[in-house]
Design a protein around this motif. Structure first.
Motif, PDB file in Angstrom:
ATOM      1  N   GLY A  44       0.775  -1.243   0.000  1.00 37.10           N
ATOM      2  CA  GLY A  44       0.000   0.000   0.000  1.00 37.10           C
ATOM      3  C   GLY A  44       0.800   1.282   0.000  1.00 37.10           C
ATOM      4  O   GLY A  44       0.225   2.364  -0.035  1.00 37.10           O
ATOM      5  N   MET A  45       2.125   1.186   0.051  1.00 38.53           N
ATOM      6  CA  MET A  45       2.969   2.381   0.090  1.00 38.53           C
ATOM      7  C   MET A  45       3.413   2.746  -1.321  1.00 38.53           C
ATOM      8  O   MET A  45       3.815   1.882  -2.093  1.00 38.53           O
ATOM      9  N   MET A  46       3.371   4.016  -1.639  1.00 37.22           N
ATOM     10  CA  MET A  46       3.868   4.508  -2.911  1.00 37.22           C
ATOM     11  C   MET A  46       4.900   5.584  -2.633  1.00 37.22           C
ATOM     12  O   MET A  46       4.665   6.477  -1.818  1.00 37.22           O
ATOM     13  N   CYS A  47       6.030   5.461  -3.306  1.00 35.28           N
ATOM     14  CA  CYS A  47       7.139   6.367  -3.041  1.00 35.28           C
ATOM     15  C   CYS A  47       7.623   7.053  -4.305  1.00 35.28           C
ATOM     16  O   CYS A  47       7.441   6.541  -5.412  1.00 35.28           O
ATOM     17  N   GLN A  48       8.239   8.198  -4.096  1.00 32.76           N
ATOM     18  CA  GLN A  48       8.951   8.919  -5.149  1.00 32.76           C
ATOM     19  C   GLN A  48      10.269   9.371  -4.532  1.00 32.76           C
ATOM     20  O   GLN A  48      10.270  10.035  -3.489  1.00 32.76           O
ATOM     21  N   GLY A  49      11.348   8.996  -5.159  1.00 34.03           N
ATOM     22  CA  GLY A  49      12.655   9.392  -4.644  1.00 34.03           C
ATOM     23  C   GLY A  49      12.923   8.893  -3.242  1.00 34.03           C
ATOM     24  O   GLY A  49      13.591   9.570  -2.467  1.00 34.03           O
ATOM     25  N   GLY A  50      12.375   7.734  -2.889  1.00 31.63           N
ATOM     26  CA  GLY A  50      12.585   7.169  -1.564  1.00 31.63           C
ATOM     27  C   GLY A  50      11.701   7.744  -0.478  1.00 31.63           C
ATOM     28  O   GLY A  50      11.814   7.361   0.683  1.00 31.63           O
ATOM     29  N   CYS A  51      10.799   8.660  -0.830  1.00 33.62           N
ATOM     30  CA  CYS A  51       9.892   9.282   0.144  1.00 33.62           C
ATOM     31  C   CYS A  51       8.475   8.765  -0.071  1.00 33.62           C
ATOM     32  O   CYS A  51       8.005   8.689  -1.206  1.00 33.62           O
TER      33      CYS A  51
END
Length: 143
Positions: free
Chosen positions: A23-30
């Motif tokens: 359920g987690m979505m990240c961009q650039g590790g965030c």
């Protein structure tokens, strides 16, 4: 560690990089989004959610997540909030602190308060408060 207290079905594990968690979505590790919609998920909204400072979307609809709405107040970058069908409760007053909110769905939750709180959210585009204890005059929002 933020979501470790939540109970999922047995196939979900919180090990390794948080960007690999269910359920987690990240961009650039965030972490920028948490999207979980499963009635088997239960737990409470942890205050540590505020540690995800880049979180712009929190979608926990149709889960058995509970807790107080005031935890959301510290999530300053949140734009999309969907807690519909959860056991979340509390006064909607806390949401006026989240100035970037554009879409709010609190349908069928245990939230309460006066709808006038949402006038402070100038970026708000959609709002669903059906089947809640929110009261007030909606005409104040009409241009």
């Amino acid at each position: 560690a933020v979501l470790r207290s939540w109970v999922f079905s047995s196939y979900v594990h919180f090990q390794g990089d948080h960007c690999d968690w269910f359920g987690m979505m990240c961009q650039g590790g965030c972490v920028v989004a948490i999207q979980i919609s499963n009635p088997e998920v239960r737990g409470t909204l942890p205050a540590a959610l505020a540690n995800f400072i880049h979180l712009s979307s929190l979608h926990l609809a149709s889960t058995k997540i509970s807790g107080k709405l005031k935890i959301i107040a510290s999530m300053k970058n949140l734009q999309h909030l969907d807690l519909s069908g959860t056991e979340v409760a509390g006064d909607i007053q806390a949401l006026q602190e989240v100035q970037k909110l554009q879409h709010i769905n609190l349908h069928s939750t245990r939230v309460a308060g006066d709808i006038q709180v949402f006038q402070a959210l100038v970026q708000l585009k959609s709002l669903d408060l059906g089947n809640t204890q929110v009261v007030g005059d909606i005409q104040a929002f009409q241009a």
